[in-house]
Write an enzyme that holds these catalytic residues in place. Structure first.
Site, PDB file in Angstrom:
ATOM      1  CG  ASP A  75      -2.708 -19.773  -1.093  1.00 57.16           C
ATOM      2  OD1 ASP A  75      -1.931 -19.704  -0.127  1.00 57.16           O
ATOM      3  OD2 ASP A  75      -2.417 -20.357  -2.148  1.00 57.16           O
ATOM      4  CG  ASP A  98      -7.180  -4.274   3.966  1.00 54.08           C
ATOM      5  OD1 ASP A  98      -8.169  -4.179   4.711  1.00 54.08           O
ATOM      6  OD2 ASP A  98      -7.000  -3.544   2.978  1.00 54.08           O
ATOM      7  CE  LYS A 135       0.733 -17.473  -2.999  1.00 54.67           C
ATOM      8  NZ  LYS A 135      -0.095 -18.675  -2.930  1.00 54.67           N
ATOM      9  CG  ASP A 147     -12.525  -6.278   6.200  1.00 52.60           C
ATOM     10  OD1 ASP A 147     -12.241  -5.826   7.327  1.00 52.60           O
ATOM     11  OD2 ASP A 147     -12.855  -5.554   5.249  1.00 52.60           O
ATOM     12  CE1 TYR A 196      -3.264  -2.760   0.051  1.00 50.88           C
ATOM     13  CE2 TYR A 196      -3.683  -2.359   2.367  1.00 50.88           C
ATOM     14  CZ  TYR A 196      -3.951  -3.050   1.210  1.00 50.88           C
ATOM     15  OH  TYR A 196      -4.898  -4.037   1.199  1.00 50.88           O
TER      16      TYR A 196
END
Ligand code: NAD
Length: 367
Positions: free
Chosen positions: A228, A252, A195, A256, A144
């Site tokens: 994942d 993020d 990852k 959620d 970001y």
């Protein structure tokens, strides 16, 4: 008697309604656990724009600087929806606060009480016993914020956009430290998400987390999981996790996902901790409910005050070291839910009570 000093920024919509309940709860906790609250109220968000011309008025920022923590409500609403994106209450208030106080660590507890299991979209055999997972997310690094970040037009006329994911050892270390401290107050299990089969930043992440956890507290059980797989495991069996440690973008998304499997926004708190320490030697932090300003129910006296009270419990825990008082607030909320009282958002079509009635029941249980 210990004194705790914090700025309260109720914001818009249901913010002021639930903030006043949280302040009463903190005062009651102070009587029981022998501390005094010194707090001042300041405009932020839409009300900041209306009264001072900007979402984060200078006077509000100045007040936050002079205090040891921020208890935040929520900001925004239909009245300010048509402003340019940069002036929108959420963006124009929260981003500068994050920057000013270097709020690099976001803690999102995913708590579903067994009594509210029907609120979860997960099957009863998965969520029926409740959920208790803490997501610790790095908040100021990663894709970001990494540079270069741009869009350009190529010679053949098509466009090309680039974002850059960067992590430095120190950034990974400081968020790992937060996760270790948080885990030591819980079941002492951390699952670090990355990852590492594809991303260089993840290889560094995994290596740095492994080394630091071993050094800081070898008794912590550390596992690693690809993002994942973590997204799948969270809906398959959320309680296999105690603390989830993630970089910015993965956190993020996963936090959620965690919020939605826990059912109601009215029950979820969050904490953002800064790099600096406050005058009491604890991290400076901003504490806020996970939900927004709920314009659909604002002013009706029916908002659920639990998330704001639970946010103030996090403030007591992380910015003031008052673990017993934090637990007392959390238990008062739990006991009230156990007693069967529900605000509309968690009543599942059954009887519901007002914010005021819910607040009185919680306050009477702070012990
Ligand atoms: P929202 O979280 O405000 O509302 C979503 C739904 O959840 C609504 O039905 C609402 O009634 C319910 N809800 C949320 N909190 C509740 C509570 N404490 N008690 C009972 N019900 C509750 O999300 P939204 O509708 O997408 O956003 C409304 C406004 O809030 C927007 O302007 C948005 O930008 C803003 N917002 C602010 C923050 C923040 O300040 N950090 C976060 C999210 C949204």
């Amino acid at each position: 008697m210990k004194t705790i000093r914090f700025a309260n920024l109720p914001g818009d919509g249901i913010g002021p309604e639930v903030m006043s309940v949280a302040l009463n709860a903190l005062e009651k906790a102070g009587e029981v656990f022998n501390f005094e609250c010194i707090t001042t109220r300041h405009d932020v968000g839409g009300v900041g724009i209306d009264n001072h011309g900007k979402a984060l008025p200078d006077s509000t920022l100045e007040a936050c600087r002079s205090m040891d923590a921020i208890l935040f409500g929520s900001v925004g609403g239909p009245k300010w929806e048509n402003l340019p994106p940069k002036e929108q209450p959420e963006r124009a208030a929260l981003l500068p606060l994050r920057k000013e106080f270097e709020l690099f660590a976001n803690l999102r507890p995913g708590n579903l009480f067994p009594e509210l299991a029907d609120l979860s979209p997960l099957r009863q055999d998965v969520a029926g016993a409740g959920i208790d997972v803490l997501c610790v997310r790095e908040l100021t690094g990663g894709i970001y914020f990494g540079q270069p970040k741009s869009t350009r037009t190529l010679e053949d006329g098509q466009k090309e956009a680039i974002d850059t994911m960067i992590y430095r050892t120190t950034e990974i270390e400081r968020i790992t430290e937060v996760a270790v401290k948080a885990a030591s107050l819980r079941e002492k299990r951390i699952c670090s998400v990355d990852k590492a089969n594809v991303l260089e930043t993840s290889v560094l992440w995994r290596q740095t987390v492994s080394e630091l956890v071993k050094k800081l507290d070898p008794s912590i059980e550390l596992t690693h999981m690809y993002v994942d797989n973590a997204a799948m495991q969270l809906v398959r069996d959320p309680n296999q996790f105690d603390v989830l440690l993630t970089e910015n973008m993965f956190g993020d998304i996963l936090s959620d996902e965690l919020a939605v499997i826990c059912g109601s926004l009215g029950m979820l708190a969050s904490a953002s901790l800064g790099t600096g320490t406050n005058s009491q030697g604890f991290p400076y932090g901003l504490y806020e409910p996970a939900g927004g300003t709920a314009p659909d129910i604002a002013g009706k006296g029916i908002a659920n005050p639990c998330a704001q009270i639970l946010s103030s419990a996090l403030m007591l825990r992380y910015s003031f070291g008052l673990e017993d008082a934090a637990l007392a607030l959390e238990n008062a909320v739990k006991d009230t839910i156990r007693s069967g009282l529900r605000t509309g958002d968690i009543a599942m079509g059954g009887d519901s009570v007002s914010t005021h009635e819910m607040a009185s029941a919680i306050l009477s249980r702070i012990a």
